[in-house]
Scaffold this active site. Structure first.
Site, PDB file in Angstrom:
ATOM      1  N   TYR A   1     104.953-113.750  29.366  1.00  0.00           N
ATOM      2  CA  TYR A   1     104.589-112.494  28.593  1.00  0.00           C
ATOM      3  C   TYR A   1     103.367-112.792  27.745  1.00  0.00           C
ATOM      4  O   TYR A   1     102.534-113.857  27.451  1.00  0.00           O
ATOM      5  CB  TYR A   1     105.689-112.014  27.544  1.00  0.00           C
ATOM      6  N   GLU A   2     102.649-111.687  27.080  1.00  0.00           N
ATOM      7  CA  GLU A   2     101.279-111.550  26.226  1.00  0.00           C
ATOM      8  C   GLU A   2     100.233-112.052  27.168  1.00  0.00           C
ATOM      9  O   GLU A   2      99.452-112.549  26.793  1.00  0.00           O
ATOM     10  CB  GLU A   2     101.721-112.591  24.826  1.00  0.00           C
ATOM     11  N   GLY A   3     100.311-111.768  28.489  1.00  0.00           N
ATOM     12  CA  GLY A   3      99.370-112.100  29.520  1.00  0.00           C
ATOM     13  C   GLY A   3      99.751-113.355  30.105  1.00  0.00           C
ATOM     14  O   GLY A   3      99.848-114.468  29.515  1.00  0.00           O
TER      15      GLY A   3
END
Length: 580
Positions: free
Chosen positions: A438-440
């Site tokens: 997550y978050e890239g």
């Protein structure tokens, strides 16, 4: 599950040596961040995390969040712990004084999250997302929006979320379909009707905070295609009246929560906006500039996700050490005494323990170095701010990778007892596994490093970082050599490699770069301890630093071949052949 003991001494060392908190305290903005206060915060939040959040970690994993009639329920104890967190002011450490915060360095906010997350990673995602929402509204919200939302977000009375992902738009945010229709008249004139569905919304619904402030990406009518046509909206769970009191429930709901591999106490929600055509939101910032505004929140979140690698690494290491000390099995190899010993006496277990410690402490050094650069950037130091930007993808990618590795080593040390759930070692790995995603994803972080970050100042900013390391690490041959390798790869990527070649080598290069910076910062810790800093670490720190420099750094240097191999071999087989 092994109780959590805050690693206060190592944190204070990293805050002083890597973040340079004493230098920050000489500035007008951070004048209150003096030694006694810093120690009080680090010790205080560590004790709070161990006493309030840690006891709920196993309970949260076993019972999890559950959805009942559209409302998310958390296990008993979570509400009281969150209220204690709010009442003690931990949410407000680095927030602006104008909105009720303490105005202290971001470095100290990182320490708050490190302790809370090591105690209970799933629970800590709630305040972590709020910190990002505060940052986004502080930089891009109107004065009226800041006055309405920031005081309650800063105190923690309200929580915040980030709504990007949709069923048809994951990492490609530009493909999102949520819409925002301007309201021309009536009580909501000047606002927007939001319609759409968002998935994977962390803490998107819960009752621990009295309101939830959703930051939602959506498209205005006639907006350009792709990421250039995205706007950002603030959409509260409950409408907020002019006097700050809460009004009726907005037209939004949690449709379901995901059943996940880990972080079970963190409700990951599918959110539906505007089922009845009456979900009201306000534009944040300029039209079609939402992704830039949201990136403020995302950049903050990427640092904090890198922090999660440190958190889970610390917790897994503590558990492995406790088990290795108590588990007796087999005599020491080659010993004439055939009496079984604790497994910590066996060489390979020692290797794994030292690797866990060295990786975790290296990631912590990288975290606080990054935080210190961010703080300097916030003070107006352009070069430091740029260096902080460069380090973010290294921290997020390598930090979370080592979190997974260290948690996996923790299972290995527990042996068969690690593979079953009762020891808690498996939970550390299950919780850690989301962080590289997550978050890239970490692949996206590596791509960012070799494209946007490599391009800063024509490549000079990134190259200057490694030139500094090579110069300062002249007495450490392996580290200086790794720095020179990073310079050579960066120059090749900048001047010769195609975009495909750069992307093909991005992940090994990102790892090399992160290990290089972390090793440099650990070297500085070792020098400080040798000079008398942190007497409590005088025995252990030189060994973990030596292990990192002698074992982890040469491993990273071995990735050079992959970093410069190019993309040709990756496409030697057509996709149809690969999939059979």
């Amino acid at each position: 599950m092994t109780p959590f003991t805050p690693p206060t001494a190592d944190q204070l060392l990293a805050i002083r040596v890597n973040a340079g908190i004493e230098e920050l305290a000489t500035t007008e903005r951070f004048v209150h961040a003096e030694g006694d206060l810093v120690e009080a915060i680090v010790e205080g939040v560590g004790q709070f995390a161990a006493g309030e959040f840690a006891p709920l970690n196993r309970k949260g994993d076993l019972e999890g969040a559950r959805l009942e009639n559209g409302r998310v329920r958390l296990p008993e104890g979570f509400e009281a712990a969150y209220q204690a967190y709010v009442e003690q002011g931990w949410n407000a450490i680095a927030s602006p004084i104008a909105h009720g915060g303490q105005g202290l360095p971001f470095t100290l906010a990182c320490n708050v999250l490190e302790n809370l997350g090591a105690a209970n990673m799933a629970f800590t995602l709630l305040p972590m997302l709020s910190v990002g929402a505060i940052e986004a509204l502080e930089h891009h919200g109107s004065p009226a929006q800041q006055a309405m939302y920031l005081p309650k977000l800063v105190s923690g009375e309200w929580s915040g979320t980030m709504n990007l992902t949709e069923p048809a738009a994951g990492s490609d945010v530009g493909a999102l379909r949520s819409t925002a229709e301007p309201i021309e008249s009536g009580e909501h004139a000047g606002k927007y009707r939001i319609t759409g569905q968002k998935i994977y919304i962390t803490w998107g619904e819960h009752d621990l905070a009295s309101n939830i402030v959703h930051l939602v990406l959506a498209r205005l009518p006639g907006a350009p295609e792709g990421s250039r046509g995205i706007s950002l909206f603030v959409v509260p769970k409950y409408h907020v009246n002019a006097d700050g009191s809460l009004g009726p429930h907005n037209d939004l709901r949690c449709v379901s929560i995901e059943h996940k591999l880990g972080i079970n106490a963190s409700p990951t929600c599918v959110m539906s906006y505007g089922d009845n055509g009456e979900c009201i939101g306000e534009l944040v910032g300029a039209e079609n500039k939402g992704l830039a505004a949201m990136f403020t929140m995302m950049n903050n979140a990427r640092i904090n996700v890198g922090n999660q690698g440190v958190q889970i690494g610390e917790r897994a290491t503590q558990a492995a050490l406790a088990y290795a000390r108590d588990r007796v099995q087999s005599a020491r190899a080659g010993s004439p005494n055939k009496t079984p010993v604790a497994i910590i006496e066996h060489p390979d277990v020692r290797r794994m323990i030292l690797r866990m410690k060295a990786l975790t402490e290296g990631a912590r050094a990288l975290l606080y170095y990054c935080a210190g650069q961010v703080d300097r950037g916030n003070l107006g130091d352009v070069a430091a701010g740029m260096r902080g930007e460069i380090i973010v993808p290294m921290l997020k990618a390598w930090g979370t990778d080592i979190g997974v590795e260290v948690a996996g080593l923790g299972i290995q040390i527990h042996g068969g007892m690690g593979f079953v759930e009762e020891t808690g070692a498996a939970q550390h790995w299950r919780d850690s596994r989301i962080a590289p995603i997550y978050e890239g994803t970490n692949g996206i972080q590596a791509a960012d490093l070799v494209t946007r970050k490599l391009g800063l100042d024509g490549g000079a900013a990134l190259i200057a970082l490694f030139e500094t390391i090579a110069r300062e690490a002249a007495g450490e041959a392996a580290l200086a050599g790794l720095a020179r390798d990073c310079i050579a790869i960066a120059c090749w990527m900048k001047d010769e490699a195609s975009l495909d070649d750069r992307l093909a080598g991005s992940v090994p290069f990102c790892t090399m770069a992160a290990v290089c910076v972390a090793g440099w910062q650990l070297m500085k810790q070792g020098e400080a301890v040798a000079a008398g800093a942190a007497p409590a670490l005088a025995e252990t720190k030189p060994v973990t630093v030596r292990f990192f420099l002698d074992r982890i750094v040469p491993e990273a240097a071995g990735l050079k071949a992959g970093a410069v191999a190019g993309a040709d071999l990756l496409y030697a087989l057509p996709a149809a052949v690969l999939v059979g």
